[in-house]
Motif scaffolding. Structure first.
Motif, PDB file in Angstrom:
ATOM      1  N   ARG A 145      32.959   2.607  -7.176  1.00 39.23           N
ATOM      2  CA  ARG A 145      34.091   2.509  -8.262  1.00 39.23           C
ATOM      3  C   ARG A 145      34.075   4.273  -8.662  1.00 39.23           C
ATOM      4  O   ARG A 145      33.473   4.914  -8.756  1.00 39.23           O
ATOM      5  N   ARG A 146      35.253   4.200  -9.133  1.00 34.36           N
ATOM      6  CA  ARG A 146      35.876   5.353  -9.863  1.00 34.36           C
ATOM      7  C   ARG A 146      35.051   5.780 -11.432  1.00 34.36           C
ATOM      8  O   ARG A 146      35.230   5.098 -12.072  1.00 34.36           O
ATOM      9  N   LEU A 147      34.142   6.715 -11.262  1.00 33.65           N
ATOM     10  CA  LEU A 147      33.583   6.950 -12.457  1.00 33.65           C
ATOM     11  C   LEU A 147      34.127   7.827 -13.542  1.00 33.65           C
ATOM     12  O   LEU A 147      34.530   9.007 -12.943  1.00 33.65           O
ATOM     13  N   ALA A 148      34.026   7.690 -14.647  1.00 31.00           N
ATOM     14  CA  ALA A 148      34.605   8.569 -15.521  1.00 31.00           C
ATOM     15  C   ALA A 148      33.699   9.375 -16.332  1.00 31.00           C
ATOM     16  O   ALA A 148      33.942  10.494 -17.049  1.00 31.00           O
ATOM     17  N   ALA A 149      32.475   8.954 -16.666  1.00 26.05           N
ATOM     18  CA  ALA A 149      31.777   9.272 -17.537  1.00 26.05           C
ATOM     19  C   ALA A 149      30.065   8.506 -17.513  1.00 26.05           C
ATOM     20  O   ALA A 149      29.935   7.552 -16.963  1.00 26.05           O
ATOM     21  N   ALA A 150      29.081   9.166 -17.957  1.00 26.53           N
ATOM     22  CA  ALA A 150      27.677   8.831 -17.739  1.00 26.53           C
ATOM     23  C   ALA A 150      27.346   8.829 -19.277  1.00 26.53           C
ATOM     24  O   ALA A 150      27.788   9.780 -19.987  1.00 26.53           O
ATOM     25  N   VAL A 151      26.682   7.859 -19.716  1.00 23.25           N
ATOM     26  CA  VAL A 151      26.295   7.465 -21.071  1.00 23.25           C
ATOM     27  C   VAL A 151      24.851   7.792 -21.155  1.00 23.25           C
ATOM     28  O   VAL A 151      24.047   6.937 -20.752  1.00 23.25           O
ATOM     29  N   LEU A 152      24.432   8.701 -22.056  1.00 21.73           N
ATOM     30  CA  LEU A 152      23.004   8.905 -22.502  1.00 21.73           C
ATOM     31  C   LEU A 152      22.410   8.297 -23.923  1.00 21.73           C
ATOM     32  O   LEU A 152      23.290   8.386 -24.713  1.00 21.73           O
ATOM     33  N   LEU A 153      21.443   7.555 -24.091  1.00 21.66           N
ATOM     34  CA  LEU A 153      21.461   6.763 -24.962  1.00 21.66           C
ATOM     35  C   LEU A 153      20.069   7.589 -26.081  1.00 21.66           C
ATOM     36  O   LEU A 153      18.949   7.486 -25.226  1.00 21.66           O
ATOM     37  N   HIS A 154      20.203   7.949 -27.060  1.00 24.03           N
ATOM     38  CA  HIS A 154      19.354   8.437 -27.982  1.00 24.03           C
ATOM     39  C   HIS A 154      18.521   7.215 -28.925  1.00 24.03           C
ATOM     40  O   HIS A 154      19.342   6.899 -29.518  1.00 24.03           O
ATOM     41  N   GLY A 155      17.562   7.081 -28.590  1.00 20.54           N
ATOM     42  CA  GLY A 155      16.953   5.959 -29.529  1.00 20.54           C
ATOM     43  C   GLY A 155      16.262   4.829 -28.530  1.00 20.54           C
ATOM     44  O   GLY A 155      15.551   3.913 -29.070  1.00 20.54           O
ATOM     45  N   PHE A 156      16.166   4.996 -27.311  1.00 18.75           N
ATOM     46  CA  PHE A 156      15.692   4.012 -25.993  1.00 18.75           C
ATOM     47  C   PHE A 156      14.409   4.741 -26.058  1.00 18.75           C
ATOM     48  O   PHE A 156      13.257   4.272 -26.376  1.00 18.75           O
ATOM     49  N   ASP A 157      14.363   5.746 -24.969  1.00 17.24           N
ATOM     50  CA  ASP A 157      13.121   6.534 -24.741  1.00 17.24           C
ATOM     51  C   ASP A 157      12.886   7.613 -25.432  1.00 17.24           C
ATOM     52  O   ASP A 157      11.687   8.109 -25.590  1.00 17.24           O
ATOM     53  N   VAL A 158      13.679   8.114 -26.103  1.00 16.30           N
ATOM     54  CA  VAL A 158      13.377   9.206 -27.166  1.00 16.30           C
ATOM     55  C   VAL A 158      13.672   8.673 -28.708  1.00 16.30           C
ATOM     56  O   VAL A 158      14.780   8.059 -28.978  1.00 16.30           O
ATOM     57  N   ARG A 159      13.004   9.013 -29.439  1.00 17.43           N
ATOM     58  CA  ARG A 159      12.810   8.468 -30.889  1.00 17.43           C
ATOM     59  C   ARG A 159      14.151   8.823 -31.456  1.00 17.43           C
ATOM     60  O   ARG A 159      14.651   9.866 -31.597  1.00 17.43           O
ATOM     61  N   PRO A 160      14.792   7.869 -32.421  1.00 17.98           N
ATOM     62  CA  PRO A 160      16.099   8.488 -33.075  1.00 17.98           C
ATOM     63  C   PRO A 160      16.049   9.488 -33.889  1.00 17.98           C
ATOM     64  O   PRO A 160      16.873  10.471 -34.201  1.00 17.98           O
ATOM     65  N   ASP A 161      14.665   9.766 -34.414  1.00 20.09           N
ATOM     66  CA  ASP A 161      14.523  10.954 -35.633  1.00 20.09           C
ATOM     67  C   ASP A 161      14.121  12.359 -34.768  1.00 20.09           C
ATOM     68  O   ASP A 161      13.680  13.182 -35.267  1.00 20.09           O
ATOM     69  N   ASP A 162      13.917  12.379 -33.251  1.00 20.70           N
ATOM     70  CA  ASP A 162      13.867  13.351 -32.767  1.00 20.70           C
ATOM     71  C   ASP A 162      14.917  14.252 -32.105  1.00 20.70           C
ATOM     72  O   ASP A 162      15.369  14.012 -30.931  1.00 20.70           O
ATOM     73  N   ALA A 163      15.709  14.680 -33.181  1.00 22.32           N
ATOM     74  CA  ALA A 163      16.952  15.458 -32.333  1.00 22.32           C
ATOM     75  C   ALA A 163      16.825  16.813 -31.607  1.00 22.32           C
ATOM     76  O   ALA A 163      17.575  16.769 -30.852  1.00 22.32           O
ATOM     77  N   GLU A 164      15.808  17.310 -31.795  1.00 23.57           N
ATOM     78  CA  GLU A 164      15.368  18.426 -31.054  1.00 23.57           C
ATOM     79  C   GLU A 164      14.739  18.013 -29.520  1.00 23.57           C
ATOM     80  O   GLU A 164      15.495  18.315 -28.297  1.00 23.57           O
ATOM     81  N   GLY A 165      14.246  17.080 -29.511  1.00 23.86           N
ATOM     82  CA  GLY A 165      13.833  16.433 -28.291  1.00 23.86           C
ATOM     83  C   GLY A 165      14.801  15.791 -27.457  1.00 23.86           C
ATOM     84  O   GLY A 165      15.059  15.920 -26.203  1.00 23.86           O
ATOM     85  N   PHE A 166      15.861  15.141 -28.043  1.00 22.84           N
ATOM     86  CA  PHE A 166      16.856  14.596 -27.515  1.00 22.84           C
ATOM     87  C   PHE A 166      18.144  15.813 -27.055  1.00 22.84           C
ATOM     88  O   PHE A 166      18.685  15.699 -25.995  1.00 22.84           O
TER      89      PHE A 166
END
Length: 357
Positions: A145-166
């Motif tokens: 398929r023709r890909l336009a974007a990759a989606v990275l999710l903050h809150g799955f394996d990185v805690r939502p409150d860990d802004a620097e880690g993400f």
């Protein structure tokens, strides 16, 4: 529906300068409530759907556990998604004895994507996600398929409150995608919470995040974690139910099930940026690093050794003696045991020798 139903109230998006937040509140007949939020920036806003489908996907498992009928208000729901989720309920009932419920939406609407609409892909930076991206970017790949974007999710394996880690995780993902032409989209969510049955609901969560960014796209790709040879069921993300988490408006595709992890690593050996930046560890105190010692890191090191590589993405590979001990003591696991079998067969066919083998 009577007053004994559950409700999902989808609130209007809040656009605040370059950022935005979109939330919905799930309420049970007993009075308990939970609000789920998605947040992003200007690039993600351009791709944000106006349908409520992502929130319905996000709370479906919790709604099934509750067991009462569900009414959805505040945003239209794809009628084909409602039909598909009825079949998902049958599967979840058979696998985990969850009750089936009636779902009604105050407004229903499907949209037909254009014939040239591209796909987007969930992208954790791990082996499965990287293989999916690589194969769809490689000319000659079957039915790519023709890909336009990759989606990275903050809150799955990185805690939502860990802004620097993400931030560091996102930098590593961008470095891997450098030169591919793919845009990296990042979404922050509090969808995953302690106590969630993540092994059951992670497929719904991935589908929710991809569907959130479905405007202008025809499909969202989820890299499969096991092959047809070692298919793990029941499991929250799989080639049976993942496609039923999509709709006529936006298809959800479970991708790469034809390939074992060893097959995937062979292909990724062609991608120098992946060899430098793959990230598959969820145990490291530094979320952008692979710890080298957890089962996922040990398995990754073994996979790359099978193709005669010890790439820099491993960050801290175990010394030989410790690696042998880690393999000997590898915890039995219904997901990884078939992969170990494939590796052993591959090494035996090569006549490979060594203490780690």
């Amino acid at each position: 529906m009577s007053g004994t139903c559950q409700t999902l109230d989808i609130h209007p998006p809040l656009d605040d300068g370059p950022g935005w937040c979109w939330a919905a509140t799930h309420r049970t007949p007993g009075g308990a409530s939970r609000t789920i939020r998605f947040e992003g920036g200007p690039r993600e806003r351009q791709r944000r759907t106006d349908r409520g489908d992502p929130f319905l996907l996000a709370i479906l498992h919790a709604a099934l556990v509750e067991g009462a009928p569900l009414r959805v208000r505040g945003a239209p729901i794809s009628p084909t998604l409602l039909v598909n989720l009825d079949e998902v309920q049958h599967a979840f009932h058979a696998w985990w004895d969850l009750p089936r419920i009636d779902i009604q939406a105050d407004e229903e609407r499907d949209e037909i994507p254009g014939p040239d609409a591209p796909a987007i892909a969930a992208f954790s930076g791990g082996i499965d996600a990287a293989f999916t991206v690589h194969r769809h970017l490689t000319p000659g790949s079957l039915r790519r398929r023709r890909l336009a974007a990759a989606v990275l999710l903050h809150g799955f394996d990185v805690r939502p409150d860990d802004a620097e880690g993400f931030r560091r995780v996102a930098a590593r993902a961008r470095a891997m995608l450098d030169g591919t032409g793919l845009e990296l989209l990042a979404i922050r969510t509090d969808l995953r919470r302690p106590g969630d049955a993540w092994n059951r609901s992670h497929g719904l969560a991935l589908a929710a995040a991809l569907t959130l960014l479905s405007h202008g796209s025809a499909a969202g790709l989820i890299g499969g974690s096991s092959s047809y040879r070692s298919l793990l069921l029941p499991w929250g993300s799989n080639p049976l139910t993942d496609p039923l988490m999509g709709s006529r408006s936006f298809a959800v595709v479970h991708d790469g099930t034809h390939a074992s992890r060893l097959d995937k690593v062979r292909r990724l050996a062609e991608w120098p940026e992946a060899l430098r930046h793959l990230r598959s560890c969820w145990k490291s105190p530094q979320p952008d690093r692979n710890c080298g010692r957890c089962p996922k890191c040990v398995l990754s090191q073994a996979l790359f050794r099978c193709v005669d590589l010890e790439p820099p993405c491993l960050d801290a590979p175990l010394p030989e003696e410790e690696f042998c001990v880690a393999l000997r003591d590898f915890p039995p696991n219904e997901a990884s045991d078939p992969e170990l079998f494939v590796m052993r067969r591959h090494l035996a066919a090569r006549g490979a020798t060594g203490a780690w083998i």
